[in-house]
Design a protein around this motif. Structure first.
Motif, short mmCIF file in Angstrom:
data_model
loop_
_atom_site.label_atom_id
_atom_site.label_comp_id
_atom_site.label_asym_id
_atom_site.label_seq_id
_atom_site.Cartn_x
_atom_site.Cartn_y
_atom_site.Cartn_z
N PRO A 172 -36.46 7.02 1.28
CA PRO A 172 -35.05 6.61 1.25
C PRO A 172 -34.46 6.56 -0.16
CG PRO A 172 -36.32 5.16 2.67
CD PRO A 172 -37.30 6.00 1.94
N VAL A 173 -35.33 6.34 -1.15
CA VAL A 173 -34.88 6.29 -2.55
C VAL A 173 -35.77 7.22 -3.36
CG1 VAL A 173 -34.58 4.85 -4.59
CG2 VAL A 173 -34.04 3.93 -2.32
N SER A 174 -35.16 8.07 -4.18
CA SER A 174 -35.92 9.02 -4.99
C SER A 174 -35.82 8.65 -6.47
CB SER A 174 -35.37 10.43 -4.80
OG SER A 174 -35.93 11.32 -5.76
N GLY A 175 -36.94 8.79 -7.18
CA GLY A 175 -36.92 8.59 -8.62
C GLY A 175 -35.99 9.56 -9.32
N HIS A 176 -35.75 10.71 -8.72
CA HIS A 176 -34.81 11.68 -9.33
C HIS A 176 -33.43 11.06 -9.52
CE1 HIS A 176 -36.84 15.65 -9.40
NE2 HIS A 176 -37.57 15.17 -8.42
N SER A 177 -33.06 10.13 -8.65
CA SER A 177 -31.72 9.53 -8.73
C SER A 177 -31.58 8.57 -9.90
CB SER A 177 -31.39 8.81 -7.42
OG SER A 177 -31.42 9.70 -6.33
N ARG A 178 -32.68 8.30 -10.61
CA ARG A 178 -32.62 7.45 -11.80
C ARG A 178 -32.39 8.26 -13.08
NH1 ARG A 178 -36.82 4.59 -8.79
NH2 ARG A 178 -38.50 5.52 -10.01
N GLY A 179 -32.39 9.58 -12.98
CA GLY A 179 -31.97 10.41 -14.10
C GLY A 179 -33.02 10.75 -15.13
N LEU B 67 -28.90 17.85 -14.89
CA LEU B 67 -28.39 16.68 -15.59
C LEU B 67 -29.52 15.66 -15.73
CD1 LEU B 67 -24.95 16.10 -13.78
CD2 LEU B 67 -25.45 17.56 -15.77
N LEU B 68 -29.58 15.02 -16.88
CA LEU B 68 -30.58 13.98 -17.15
C LEU B 68 -29.97 12.92 -18.04
CD1 LEU B 68 -33.65 16.24 -18.00
CD2 LEU B 68 -33.47 14.76 -15.98
N LEU B 69 -30.51 11.72 -18.01
CA LEU B 69 -30.16 10.74 -19.03
C LEU B 69 -30.59 11.27 -20.38
CD1 LEU B 69 -31.15 7.41 -17.25
CD2 LEU B 69 -28.85 8.35 -17.55
N ALA B 70 -29.85 10.93 -21.41
CA ALA B 70 -30.06 11.52 -22.74
C ALA B 70 -31.50 11.41 -23.24
CB ALA B 70 -29.09 10.91 -23.74
N PRO B 71 -32.19 10.26 -23.11
CA PRO B 71 -33.58 10.20 -23.59
C PRO B 71 -34.49 11.20 -22.89
CG PRO B 71 -32.71 7.98 -23.27
CD PRO B 71 -31.72 8.92 -22.65
N GLY C 159 -24.08 8.25 -18.12
CA GLY C 159 -24.91 8.59 -19.28
C GLY C 159 -25.72 9.86 -19.08
N LEU C 160 -25.35 10.68 -18.08
CA LEU C 160 -26.06 11.92 -17.80
C LEU C 160 -25.51 13.05 -18.64
CD1 LEU C 160 -26.05 11.49 -13.92
CD2 LEU C 160 -28.12 11.48 -15.35
N VAL C 161 -26.40 13.89 -19.14
CA VAL C 161 -26.00 15.04 -19.95
C VAL C 161 -26.62 16.30 -19.37
CG1 VAL C 161 -25.80 13.63 -22.03
CG2 VAL C 161 -27.95 14.81 -21.55
N GLN D 280 -41.70 8.27 -19.06
CA GLN D 280 -42.16 6.88 -19.11
C GLN D 280 -42.00 6.32 -20.51
OE1 GLN D 280 -43.14 5.21 -16.39
NE2 GLN D 280 -42.80 7.05 -15.14
N PRO D 281 -41.46 5.10 -20.66
CA PRO D 281 -40.82 4.32 -19.59
C PRO D 281 -39.48 4.92 -19.20
CG PRO D 281 -40.51 3.22 -21.69
CD PRO D 281 -41.42 4.40 -21.97
N GLU D 282 -39.07 4.69 -17.98
CA GLU D 282 -37.80 5.24 -17.52
C GLU D 282 -36.63 4.52 -18.20
OE1 GLU D 282 -37.28 6.50 -13.35
OE2 GLU D 282 -39.15 5.41 -13.01
N PRO D 283 -35.63 5.28 -18.64
CA PRO D 283 -34.48 4.66 -19.32
C PRO D 283 -33.65 3.75 -18.41
CG PRO D 283 -34.59 7.02 -19.79
CD PRO D 283 -35.57 6.77 -18.70
#
Length: 240
Positions: A148-155, A78-82, A41-43, A226-229
């Motif tokens: 170890p986990v980045s918020g960037h990886s959530r799009g 690239l980001l999620l559409a919202p 769902g990344l654009v 916020q809120p994250e999709p």
């Protein structure tokens, strides 16, 4: 990527996620099985703002690792559409004030985060210390700056700054530090910066907040919708 080459990547990501969970990370995310940007769902942000300013640092060598980062096969945001739609609204509103955004990073593959962690555990590689972490030991970067986990990886997270434009020329506003400067001076409300630098950071905070983006207080350039999709998922599709 061929399946055989993908296996070590998946094993490394599994280890990082397990480490995050054992460290007590709340709501440890699930690694998506998406293998393409479309499936995730990344654009591309340029589908929303074709001429947005970009300098995608992790696709090249001008970054704190000093080398192209795993997973960045192209210099794209690239980001999620919202999140892409919200960022486009920020850009449109800024342009009415002769301001623009300049993007350094957006969605970040999980394998890129694994690359950061490997780099942070290599005490012999100090090539970028003078520019990116002059007051810190490399080991101090693990935690608040490299996790170890980045918020960037959530799009839905972006790293960016502001440009002021006149007669077709745009100049970056003085924010007090460069991108990915690790230290107290990069904290959004740092006491050591000038009044003008503080005002410039506040201008960015307010512009992003109007469209739902929240700043990470340790990095003036870092914002998450916020809120994250997709708050419970991380992605590992390459940027290409």
């Amino acid at each position: 990527m061929r399946r055989r080459a993908l296996i070590p990547v998946l094993l490394a990501l599994g280890s990082l996620l397990a480490a995050a969970a054992s460290a007590g990370t709340a709501d440890a995310p699930v690694l998506s099985d998406a293998r393409t940007a479309a499936a995730a769902g990344l654009v591309d942000i340029r589908t929303r703002v074709p001429d947005i300013a970009e300098d995608i640092r992790y696709a090249g060598r001008d970054n704190f690792v000093g080398a192209p980062v795993d997973g960045y096969l192209a210099a794209k945001c690239l980001l999620l559409a919202p999140a892409a739609d919200a960022l486009a609204r920020v850009e449109r509103q800024l342009r009415t004030r002769h301001l623009r955004l300049k993007i350094w990073d957006c969605y970040r593959p999980a394998r890129a985060v694994a690359h950061f962690v490997r780099w942070a555990h290599d005490p012999g590689d100090l090539r970028t210390r003078a520019q990116h972490y002059p007051q810190l030991q490399k080991s101090q970067l693990l935690g608040d700056y490299i996790a170890p986990v980045s918020g960037h990886s959530r799009g839905a997270t972006v790293d960016l700054t502001l440009l002021r434009c006149a007669d077709g020329d745009c100049t970056a506003l003085d924010m007090g530090t460069g991108f990915d400067f690790f230290g107290a001076r990069a904290h959004t409300d740092a006491a050591s910066i000038t009044a003008q630098q503080r005002a410039n950071r506040r201008l960015l905070v307010e512009a992003m907040a109007r469209q739902g983006f929240r700043n990470y207080p340790l990095e003036w350039w870092h914002y998450t919708l916020q809120p994250e999709p997709a708050a419970a998922v991380i992605f590992d599709v390459p940027v290409q």
